[in-house]
Scaffold this motif. Structure first.
Motif, mmCIF file in Angstrom:
data_model
loop_
_atom_site.group_PDB
_atom_site.id
_atom_site.type_symbol
_atom_site.label_atom_id
_atom_site.label_comp_id
_atom_site.label_asym_id
_atom_site.label_seq_id
_atom_site.Cartn_x
_atom_site.Cartn_y
_atom_site.Cartn_z
ATOM 1 N N ALA A 84 8.530 -24.214 -39.703
ATOM 2 C CA ALA A 84 9.273 -25.457 -39.960
ATOM 3 C C ALA A 84 8.259 -26.507 -40.363
ATOM 4 O O ALA A 84 7.567 -27.070 -39.527
ATOM 5 N N SER A 234 19.069 -15.459 -39.251
ATOM 6 C CA SER A 234 19.063 -15.537 -40.715
ATOM 7 C C SER A 234 18.344 -14.363 -41.364
ATOM 8 O O SER A 234 18.565 -14.059 -42.543
ATOM 9 N N SER A 242 12.492 -16.224 -42.939
ATOM 10 C CA SER A 242 11.825 -15.772 -41.721
ATOM 11 C C SER A 242 10.948 -14.559 -42.029
ATOM 12 O O SER A 242 11.107 -13.902 -43.053
ATOM 13 N N ASN A 247 14.057 -13.578 -35.969
ATOM 14 C CA ASN A 247 15.387 -14.125 -36.269
ATOM 15 C C ASN A 247 16.366 -13.040 -36.687
ATOM 16 O O ASN A 247 17.095 -13.174 -37.664
ATOM 17 N N HIS A 271 18.878 -22.381 -47.562
ATOM 18 C CA HIS A 271 17.991 -23.458 -47.998
ATOM 19 C C HIS A 271 17.854 -23.376 -49.518
ATOM 20 O O HIS A 271 17.670 -22.289 -50.074
ATOM 21 N N HIS A 386 18.173 -19.351 -44.310
ATOM 22 C CA HIS A 386 17.126 -20.093 -43.618
ATOM 23 C C HIS A 386 17.398 -20.372 -42.148
ATOM 24 O O HIS A 386 16.486 -20.356 -41.319
ATOM 25 N N TYR A 387 18.650 -20.630 -41.789
ATOM 26 C CA TYR A 387 18.934 -21.114 -40.438
ATOM 27 C C TYR A 387 20.364 -20.769 -40.094
ATOM 28 O O TYR A 387 21.249 -20.769 -40.962
ATOM 29 N N GLU A 411 17.490 -22.630 -31.632
ATOM 30 C CA GLU A 411 18.332 -21.992 -32.640
ATOM 31 C C GLU A 411 19.175 -20.869 -32.059
ATOM 32 O O GLU A 411 20.088 -20.375 -32.711
ATOM 33 N N ARG A 421 23.259 -27.838 -41.133
ATOM 34 C CA ARG A 421 22.205 -28.570 -40.413
ATOM 35 C C ARG A 421 21.554 -29.625 -41.288
ATOM 36 O O ARG A 421 21.213 -29.380 -42.435
ATOM 37 N N SER A 426 16.172 -29.371 -36.682
ATOM 38 C CA SER A 426 15.917 -28.156 -35.895
ATOM 39 C C SER A 426 14.783 -28.384 -34.913
ATOM 40 O O SER A 426 14.896 -28.063 -33.723
#
Length: 618
Positions: A84, A234, A242, A247, A271, A386-387, A411, A421, A426
């Protein structure tokens, strides 16, 4: 809040997984089943996940006089937090003194399309100025203004310059600070440990089971207080930001199997700016190009040299919400205006070269290593998973999940971000909520919890899990877990990606069922220390969260935030509900739950209609 049942389906089978880091071993015990030897480790509080959220929880526990154990899958300090890069939000008002926490909360709710948990949003927004000052006092080297204040930059969809930063390595700098603070507090940690199951009867958790990824030995962690801080999911997608082994949905699968509820698993943030593998190499495909590039004035151009965001968002341009920008890029590519490699261009060459090198040093260095000088030529980018906004359903004051002794944070959970988001939130959530959860867990630890005994039933459950792990490692079929993970990633990108519809989602579920059948012919190349075995565990987890994602996306027949249904392309007022997922009598249940309302001060900020003025950057 009200809950209305909408559907019941069979819950997919799972072997769950977790995280790792060095602790006390109960009497130095090493026990054995008929096969696998295992350690027994006792601790008053077990934190699964060694990123910023887990570290901040552990710091609060240690400050209360406890000795928690933090475990992670990688080397200490090598957590996803370091990826991040662009910044962390707090309404400090360093450059825009009219900003305050209520406007931060309003921006977060607007970006989340009002599916956020308002209490969670307000806790983060109100606490973040103090958390930034705390990190600053602990040594995080935030960039400064000329008069010495913590500097702040624009991030997408923020009404003011609110994002604090350390160049373009903010997460890494924050985690370094938190780890150094944890070391000063002598918080035990254990590296390279993977959790595959929580000790739970569906109502109470009493520890966790897994294995040492370096030795292959079993691990039985006995604790009456377990905190999940193992990230999102993700990485189940083909293109993602990632690392492949992170993740994967560890926390969500562990929590669901232990009896907790999940929330809003359909919401995955794509993203806008991931690197394009066909241009930079497969190992770079999907790797994040920080939002700080756009925050410092980066512009998008298509292959026809058009600044195409003028078509989609003439007021906020490149700094509109991530879902808006990602869909715009996807549309440009789909309609033939993308690059030959399936991307578009991100250009910051109009900025002074020294300014770019000062504000974006990591990006400059990364692209220079690939033969690209971003001060003189554009970057080629495309959206990347991404998230995950969805996750474990918790009480944000306490981190409680509804299963006694089980908490979650970061997360791993849902609620702060709603349907999409806000960039910079985050990292904010990790420290704001992490502190509160740690304080609550510390209060909940009774004297008897400090050195818990291990019962015969707990050993028996652990030993059954160890036997299952040994059986998995012995799988000798024809298909590798890596192959199936790649196929799963392609499946989700095609059928549950940026643009979705009913036919595609149903086809995705059918393909998922077929892929699951192929696991009967799985082959693991190596023992419990092998990467092949790690991928086999990841595969089971990823299959579970993939089904949750697809079923929730099929259920939500509207477009909201990061969930875009081409066959239901409007946001519907009667769908302003959260989707709650749980296991009931062996079946997966999906229910709707009403969303709460924000406090009066935040409602007033929403009425004011604050909005980013992009042209400050022109």
């Amino acid at each position: 809040m009200t809950e209305t049942a909408t559907d019941d389906r069979r819950v997919p089978a799972a072997v769950a997984d977790g995280a790792g880091v060095e602790s006390r071993i109960d009497d130095g015990d090493t026990d054995a089943t008929d096969g696998l030897e295992y350690e027994v480790v006792t601790t008053p509080a077990l934190v699964i996940g060694a990123g910023a959220a887990g570290a901040r929880v552990a710091i609060s526990l240690a400050e209360a006089g406890l000795e928690p154990l933090v475990i992670g899958k990688r080397d200490h300090g090598d957590a996803h937090t370091t990826w991040a890069a662009g910044g962390v939000n707090a309404a400090l008002g360093s450059l825009d003194p009219e900003d305050d926490w209520t406007i931060h909360a309003a921006d977060t709710l607007t970006e989340g399309h009002h599916l956020n948990d308002p209490e969670a949003v307000e806790l983060v927004a109100e606490h973040m100025p103090d958390r930034i000052r705390e990190l600053d006092a602990w040594g995080t080297p935030f960039d400064r203004t000329d008069d010495g204040r913590i500097n702040q930059r624009y991030f997408g969809a923020q009404s003011y310059r609110r994002t604090c930063f350390v160049g373009d390595r903010t997460g890494e700098a924050m985690l370094e600070t938190l780890i150094e603070t944890a070391r000063e507090l002598e918080i035990p940690h254990r590296e390279n440990a993977m959790i595959t199951r929580l000790l739970s009867d569906g109502e109470r958790v009493s520890g966790a089971v897994g294995f040492d990824m370096e030795t292959g030995g079993g691990l039985l962690f006995r604790s009456d207080h377990v905190v999940l801080a193992a990230g999102g999911f993700s990485a189940v997608y083909d293109r993602h930001s990632s690392r492949d082994e992170e993740n994967n949905g560890d926390a969500q699968a562990l929590a669901l199997e232990a009896g907790a509820r999940l929330l809003d698993c359909e919401f995955v943030q794509f993203h806008p700016t991931g690197m394009v593998g066909d241009r930079y190499g497969e190992e770079w495909d999907g790797r994040l190009v920080t939002e700080a590039v756009r925050g410092e004035g980066g512009r998008f151009y298509n292959a026809e040299d058009e600044r195409f965001m003028e078509r989609y968002s003439p007021d906020q341009m490149e700094l509109d919400a991530r879902d808006v920008v990602a869909r715009a890029i996807a549309r440009e590519v789909r309609e033939g205006r993308g690059t030959d490699n399936g991307g578009v261009y991100l250009d910051i060459t109009h900025r002074d070269a020294e300014y770019v090198r000062d504000r974006l040093p990591s990006m400059v260095e990364r692209f220079e290593s690939l033969g690209v000088d971003i001060t003189e030529e554009p970057m080629e980018i495309a959206p990347t998973a991404h998230y995950t906004m969805g996750g474990v359903d918790i009480d944000f004051q306490t981190g409680e999940t509804g299963v006694d002794g089980l908490y979650a944070v970061g997360e791993s959970v849902a609620g702060v971000h709603g349907a999409n988001r806000l960039g910079g939130n985050s990292l904010a959530e990790t420290v704001a909520i992490g502190k509160l959860v740690g304080e609550h867990v510390a209060d909940a630890v009774a004297n008897d919890d400090r050195d818990p005994e291990v019962s015969d039933d707990q050993r028996a459950l652990a030993e059954r899990e160890f036997a299952a792990l040994e059986a998995l490692a012995a799988a000798d079929g024809d298909v590798t877990p890596q192959e199936l993970l790649e196929d799963l990633g392609d499946l989700l990108w095609e059928h549950a990606g940026i643009l979705r519809d009913e036919a595609g989602l149903r086809e995705g579920l059918a393909k998922l069922a077929a892929l699951r059948e192929r696991t009967a012919d799985l082959r693991v190349d190596g023992d419990l220390t092998s990467r092949s075995f790690e991928y086999a565990v990841d595969l089971s987890v990823s299959l579970t969260v993939a089904e949750l994602l697809l079923r929730a996306a099929l259920e939500r027949t509207e477009s909201r935030g990061a969930h875009y249904r081409a066959d239901h392309d409007d946001e519907e007022s009667d769908w302003r509900v959260n989707l709650v997922l749980s296991v009931e009598e062996g079946e997966l249940a999906l229910r709707r739950r009403d969303v709460g309302e924000p406090s009066k001060p935040v409602q007033e900020a929403l009425k004011e209609g604050y909005e980013l003025d992009y042209h400050h950057l022109e």
